[in-house]
Write a protein that holds these residues in place. Structure first.
Motif, PDB file in Angstrom:
ATOM      1  N   VAL A  44       0.829  -1.212   0.000  1.00  0.00           N
ATOM      2  CA  VAL A  44       0.000   0.000   0.000  1.00  0.00           C
ATOM      3  C   VAL A  44       0.860   1.257   0.000  1.00  0.00           C
ATOM      4  CG1 VAL A  44      -1.613   1.380   1.364  1.00  0.00           C
ATOM      5  CG2 VAL A  44      -2.061  -1.059   0.991  1.00  0.00           C
ATOM      6  N   GLU A  45       1.795   1.358   0.929  1.00  0.00           N
ATOM      7  CA  GLU A  45       2.609   2.573   1.016  1.00  0.00           C
ATOM      8  C   GLU A  45       3.523   2.712  -0.192  1.00  0.00           C
ATOM      9  OE1 GLU A  45       2.175   5.052   3.072  1.00  0.00           O
ATOM     10  OE2 GLU A  45       0.485   3.856   3.814  1.00  0.00           O
ATOM     11  N   HIS A  46       4.011   1.581  -0.691  1.00  0.00           N
ATOM     12  CA  HIS A  46       4.872   1.621  -1.883  1.00  0.00           C
ATOM     13  C   HIS A  46       4.143   2.295  -3.039  1.00  0.00           C
ATOM     14  CE1 HIS A  46       7.567   0.271  -5.081  1.00  0.00           C
ATOM     15  NE2 HIS A  46       6.518  -0.236  -5.707  1.00  0.00           N
ATOM     16  N   TYR A  47       2.900   1.883  -3.297  1.00  0.00           N
ATOM     17  CA  TYR A  47       2.184   2.444  -4.439  1.00  0.00           C
ATOM     18  C   TYR A  47       1.639   3.845  -4.148  1.00  0.00           C
ATOM     19  CZ  TYR A  47       2.726  -1.821  -7.091  1.00  0.00           C
ATOM     20  OH  TYR A  47       3.268  -2.881  -7.786  1.00  0.00           O
ATOM     21  N   ARG A  48       1.355   4.138  -2.905  1.00  0.00           N
ATOM     22  CA  ARG A  48       0.948   5.516  -2.591  1.00  0.00           C
ATOM     23  C   ARG A  48       2.079   6.501  -2.875  1.00  0.00           C
ATOM     24  NH1 ARG A  48      -2.438   4.423   3.034  1.00  0.00           N
ATOM     25  NH2 ARG A  48      -4.450   3.960   2.010  1.00  0.00           N
ATOM     26  N   GLU A  49       3.313   6.073  -2.621  1.00  0.00           N
ATOM     27  CA  GLU A  49       4.454   6.935  -2.931  1.00  0.00           C
ATOM     28  C   GLU A  49       4.753   6.947  -4.425  1.00  0.00           C
ATOM     29  OE1 GLU A  49       7.811   5.794  -0.617  1.00  0.00           O
ATOM     30  OE2 GLU A  49       6.809   6.104   1.312  1.00  0.00           O
ATOM     31  N   LEU A  50       4.592   5.804  -5.070  1.00  0.00           N
ATOM     32  CA  LEU A  50       4.938   5.705  -6.484  1.00  0.00           C
ATOM     33  C   LEU A  50       3.945   6.438  -7.375  1.00  0.00           C
ATOM     34  CD1 LEU A  50       6.919   4.335  -8.511  1.00  0.00           C
ATOM     35  CD2 LEU A  50       5.302   2.419  -8.603  1.00  0.00           C
ATOM     36  N   VAL A  51       2.655   6.315  -7.070  1.00  0.00           N
ATOM     37  CA  VAL A  51       1.611   6.954  -7.888  1.00  0.00           C
ATOM     38  C   VAL A  51       0.629   7.677  -6.955  1.00  0.00           C
ATOM     39  CG1 VAL A  51       1.619   5.673 -10.055  1.00  0.00           C
ATOM     40  CG2 VAL A  51       0.620   4.616  -8.046  1.00  0.00           C
ATOM     41  N   PRO A  52       1.029   8.821  -6.421  1.00  0.00           N
ATOM     42  CA  PRO A  52       0.183   9.528  -5.453  1.00  0.00           C
ATOM     43  C   PRO A  52      -1.170   9.952  -5.995  1.00  0.00           C
ATOM     44  CG  PRO A  52       2.073  10.877  -6.114  1.00  0.00           C
ATOM     45  CD  PRO A  52       2.318   9.505  -6.638  1.00  0.00           C
ATOM     46  N   LEU A  53      -1.319  10.058  -7.307  1.00  0.00           N
ATOM     47  CA  LEU A  53      -2.602  10.460  -7.878  1.00  0.00           C
ATOM     48  C   LEU A  53      -3.536   9.282  -8.108  1.00  0.00           C
ATOM     49  CD1 LEU A  53      -1.492  13.156 -10.487  1.00  0.00           C
ATOM     50  CD2 LEU A  53      -2.350  13.486  -8.160  1.00  0.00           C
ATOM     51  N   ALA A  54      -3.074   8.065  -7.903  1.00  0.00           N
ATOM     52  CA  ALA A  54      -3.926   6.891  -8.048  1.00  0.00           C
ATOM     53  C   ALA A  54      -4.645   6.601  -6.740  1.00  0.00           C
ATOM     54  CB  ALA A  54      -3.088   5.679  -8.464  1.00  0.00           C
ATOM     55  N   THR A  55      -5.747   5.898  -6.837  1.00  0.00           N
ATOM     56  CA  THR A  55      -6.473   5.418  -5.662  1.00  0.00           C
ATOM     57  C   THR A  55      -5.994   4.005  -5.346  1.00  0.00           C
ATOM     58  OG1 THR A  55      -8.425   6.728  -6.247  1.00  0.00           O
ATOM     59  CG2 THR A  55      -8.744   4.909  -4.692  1.00  0.00           C
ATOM     60  N   ILE A  56      -5.517   3.795  -4.127  1.00  0.00           N
ATOM     61  CA  ILE A  56      -4.942   2.510  -3.739  1.00  0.00           C
ATOM     62  C   ILE A  56      -5.901   1.804  -2.777  1.00  0.00           C
ATOM     63  CG2 ILE A  56      -2.944   1.342  -2.773  1.00  0.00           C
ATOM     64  CD1 ILE A  56      -2.386   3.019  -5.313  1.00  0.00           C
ATOM     65  N   VAL A  57      -6.251   0.568  -3.113  1.00  0.00           N
ATOM     66  CA  VAL A  57      -7.174  -0.237  -2.302  1.00  0.00           C
ATOM     67  C   VAL A  57      -6.444  -1.496  -1.868  1.00  0.00           C
ATOM     68  CG1 VAL A  57      -9.371  -1.459  -2.233  1.00  0.00           C
ATOM     69  CG2 VAL A  57      -9.144   0.637  -3.620  1.00  0.00           C
ATOM     70  N   ALA A  58      -6.444  -1.767  -0.569  1.00  0.00           N
ATOM     71  CA  ALA A  58      -5.763  -2.954  -0.043  1.00  0.00           C
ATOM     72  C   ALA A  58      -6.670  -4.177  -0.145  1.00  0.00           C
ATOM     73  CB  ALA A  58      -5.352  -2.729   1.404  1.00  0.00           C
ATOM     74  N   ALA A  59      -6.149  -5.246  -0.702  1.00  0.00           N
ATOM     75  CA  ALA A  59      -6.856  -6.515  -0.727  1.00  0.00           C
ATOM     76  C   ALA A  59      -6.742  -7.182   0.642  1.00  0.00           C
ATOM     77  CB  ALA A  59      -6.270  -7.417  -1.804  1.00  0.00           C
ATOM     78  N   PRO A  60      -7.590  -8.145   0.937  1.00  0.00           N
ATOM     79  CA  PRO A  60      -7.482  -8.850   2.219  1.00  0.00           C
ATOM     80  C   PRO A  60      -6.110  -9.478   2.398  1.00  0.00           C
ATOM     81  CG  PRO A  60      -9.550  -9.377   1.130  1.00  0.00           C
ATOM     82  CD  PRO A  60      -8.737  -8.604   0.137  1.00  0.00           C
ATOM     83  N   GLY A  61      -5.644  -9.541   3.631  1.00  0.00           N
ATOM     84  CA  GLY A  61      -4.312 -10.074   3.911  1.00  0.00           C
ATOM     85  C   GLY A  61      -4.120 -11.496   3.438  1.00  0.00           C
ATOM     86  N   ALA A  68      -5.477 -18.377  -2.049  1.00  0.00           N
ATOM     87  CA  ALA A  68      -6.466 -17.414  -1.567  1.00  0.00           C
ATOM     88  C   ALA A  68      -6.607 -16.247  -2.531  1.00  0.00           C
ATOM     89  CB  ALA A  68      -6.070 -16.917  -0.177  1.00  0.00           C
ATOM     90  N   ARG A  69      -5.506 -15.847  -3.145  1.00  0.00           N
ATOM     91  CA  ARG A  69      -5.591 -14.734  -4.097  1.00  0.00           C
ATOM     92  C   ARG A  69      -6.449 -15.113  -5.295  1.00  0.00           C
ATOM     93  NH1 ARG A  69      -4.464 -12.050  -8.439  1.00  0.00           N
ATOM     94  NH2 ARG A  69      -3.806 -13.923  -9.551  1.00  0.00           N
ATOM     95  N   LEU A  70      -6.296 -16.340  -5.779  1.00  0.00           N
ATOM     96  CA  LEU A  70      -7.079 -16.768  -6.927  1.00  0.00           C
ATOM     97  C   LEU A  70      -8.568 -16.855  -6.585  1.00  0.00           C
ATOM     98  CD1 LEU A  70      -4.670 -19.485  -8.352  1.00  0.00           C
ATOM     99  CD2 LEU A  70      -5.157 -17.232  -9.324  1.00  0.00           C
ATOM    100  N   VAL A  71      -8.898 -17.258  -5.357  1.00  0.00           N
ATOM    101  CA  VAL A  71     -10.299 -17.251  -4.932  1.00  0.00           C
ATOM    102  C   VAL A  71     -10.818 -15.818  -4.856  1.00  0.00           C
ATOM    103  CG1 VAL A  71     -11.871 -17.778  -3.034  1.00  0.00           C
ATOM    104  CG2 VAL A  71     -10.128 -19.450  -3.712  1.00  0.00           C
ATOM    105  N   TRP A  72     -10.033 -14.928  -4.246  1.00  0.00           N
ATOM    106  CA  TRP A  72     -10.439 -13.515  -4.154  1.00  0.00           C
ATOM    107  C   TRP A  72     -10.634 -12.920  -5.542  1.00  0.00           C
ATOM    108  CZ3 TRP A  72      -8.077  -9.049  -5.952  1.00  0.00           C
ATOM    109  CH2 TRP A  72      -8.636  -7.846  -5.508  1.00  0.00           C
ATOM    110  N   GLU A  73      -9.799 -13.323  -6.495  1.00  0.00           N
ATOM    111  CA  GLU A  73      -9.906 -12.801  -7.857  1.00  0.00           C
ATOM    112  C   GLU A  73     -11.285 -13.111  -8.448  1.00  0.00           C
ATOM    113  OE1 GLU A  73      -6.601 -12.802 -11.166  1.00  0.00           O
ATOM    114  OE2 GLU A  73      -7.610 -14.765 -11.136  1.00  0.00           O
ATOM    115  N   GLN A  74     -11.832 -14.263  -8.102  1.00  0.00           N
ATOM    116  CA  GLN A  74     -13.128 -14.651  -8.649  1.00  0.00           C
ATOM    117  C   GLN A  74     -14.309 -14.049  -7.889  1.00  0.00           C
ATOM    118  OE1 GLN A  74     -13.296 -16.232 -11.542  1.00  0.00           O
ATOM    119  NE2 GLN A  74     -11.050 -16.238 -11.518  1.00  0.00           N
ATOM    120  N   VAL A  75     -14.114 -13.706  -6.624  1.00  0.00           N
ATOM    121  CA  VAL A  75     -15.219 -13.240  -5.791  1.00  0.00           C
ATOM    122  C   VAL A  75     -15.025 -11.788  -5.337  1.00  0.00           C
ATOM    123  CG1 VAL A  75     -16.556 -13.672  -3.698  1.00  0.00           C
ATOM    124  CG2 VAL A  75     -15.604 -15.606  -4.990  1.00  0.00           C
TER     125      VAL A  75
END
Length: 374
Positions: A44-61, A68-75
């Motif tokens: 999150v912080e990496h991309y907030r610094e890299l692209v401050p004009l973008a909206t950054i949304v954190a996925a579940p841990g 788990a990422r592949l399941v989250w991708e579908q749902v």
């Protein structure tokens, strides 16, 4: 145009897809894209610094685990689409939700899972072949890093070529540039080789990089030399099981070093300081180490497999993938300082043609095409 980019596939070590996303997204914003990024919590912080004009949304841990990422991708990702309401969803690493609710653009980085599956872990080859076939059926537009990759995917996955956009990778010219002798000497000290000449390699030590053949070819090219160059292998350890035994067979008078990952700030000095940057790959979707070495003014020796001539053009030297050819061409380069200097100058000029700004423009074209097709 609002684009939701799912960066949750970026690994913790950044890896290939991480480098691609990190270099692309600032240029997308500069190109006028209203960018929303779904990212791992650690990023999150990496991309907030890299692209401050973008909206950054954190996925579940839990999405840090691949399954788990592949399941989250579908749902979870389709739910985020409904919340964000983008014009396009960009999935930058092969996979995509089966039902997204908006046009989807997918990036396919490589076709060697089809052409040379024996060079990959079997589980990866099976998974990525299936993911590629799914992507070319369901994505509105497919982004690939080279014409060679497009042609291979079209042939192997029976895909429609009209749905592809070729977006060559760029190179960060502020970071990757011709370096001074002092900077090269600093990196030599870091590598522990002092002022010795060296042949360099950069990449993950996986079977398709052909590193055992390079090691054996380098030994042969050093035969009879009073001051033979060291061989320095930089990059992730990978899973090539032949490398350890090959290195153990190197004559004791020669120096071979495996230095692992190098800090990004050390890469220009490493690449530009090599007598030759050798990259005898059996096949690439693009070949970013070749381009980065070119930008640093290296004399590059690589193969004509798949995309590599698309990157190197006439500004690199070529060899076959077999030990005999690598040894011959490497020896020729080591003996010819004038040719190395000519290649280095030509490489810098050619590398200037590859920019992430141009890559971003191609991605915007892919987004616009996806919307029109929808």
């Amino acid at each position: 145009m609002r684009v939701l980019l799912d960066a949750t596939a970026v690994p913790a070590d950044r890896g290939g897809v991480g480098r691609y996303v990190d270099d692309l997204v600032p240029e997308l914003v500069r190109a006028g894209v209203d960018l929303v990024m779904a990212v791992q919590r650690r990023d999150v912080e990496h991309y907030r610094e890299l692209v401050p004009l973008a909206t950054i949304v954190a996925a579940p841990g839990a999405t840090e685990r691949r399954a788990a990422r592949l399941v989250w991708e579908q749902v979870g990702l389709p739910a985020l689409v409904r919340s964000v309401r983008p014009d396009v969803l960009h999935c930058p690493h092969y996979t995509l939700p089966l039902v997204a609710g908006v046009p989807v653009v997918v990036t396919l980085h490589d076709a060697t899972f089809f052409t040379t599956p024996e060079l990959h872990l079997r589980s990866k080859a099976v998974f990525f072949r299936a993911a590629t076939r799914m992507a070319v059926r369901r994505a509105r537009t497919v982004v690939v890093p080279s014409r060679a990759t497009r042609d291979e995917v079209v042939r192997e996955a029976d895909a429609d070529p009209a749905r592809f956009v070729v977006a060559h990778h760029g190179v960060d010219h502020e970071r990757f540039h011709a370096t001074s002798p002092d900077e090269q000497a600093r990196v030599r000290t870091t590598l522990g080789i002092g002022d010795a000449d060296y042949v360099g390699f950069l990449g993950t030590l996986e079977p398709r990089k052909n590193v055992p053949a390079l090691v054996r070819a380098w030994v042969r090219a050093c035969d009879g030399r009073d001051a033979p160059p060291a061989l320095v292998l930089a990059g992730g350890r990978g899973w090539d099981t032949q490398i350890d035994a090959t290195i153990e067979s190197v004559p004791p008078r020669l120096t071979v070093r495996r230095v692992g990952y190098l800090p990004l700030d050390d890469l220009p000095g490493f690449l530009g300081g090599a007598q030759v940057l050798a990259y005898p790959s059996l096949g690439e979707g693009f070949g970013l180490p070749v381009l980065e070495a070119m930008a640093c003014g290296a004399a590059v020796l690589t193969t004509r497999e798949l995309s590599l001539p698309e990157v190197g053009g006439d500004a690199v030297a070529y060899c076959g993938t077999d030990e005999d050819s690598i040894a011959h061409e490497l020896g020729e380069l080591l003996d010819d300082s004038e040719r190395r200097a000519d290649l280095a100058r030509a490489a810098v000029v050619r590398a200037e043609q590859f920019t992430w700004a141009e890559a971003a423009r191609a991605h915007v074209e892919a987004y616009e095409r996806a919307v029109r097709r929808a």
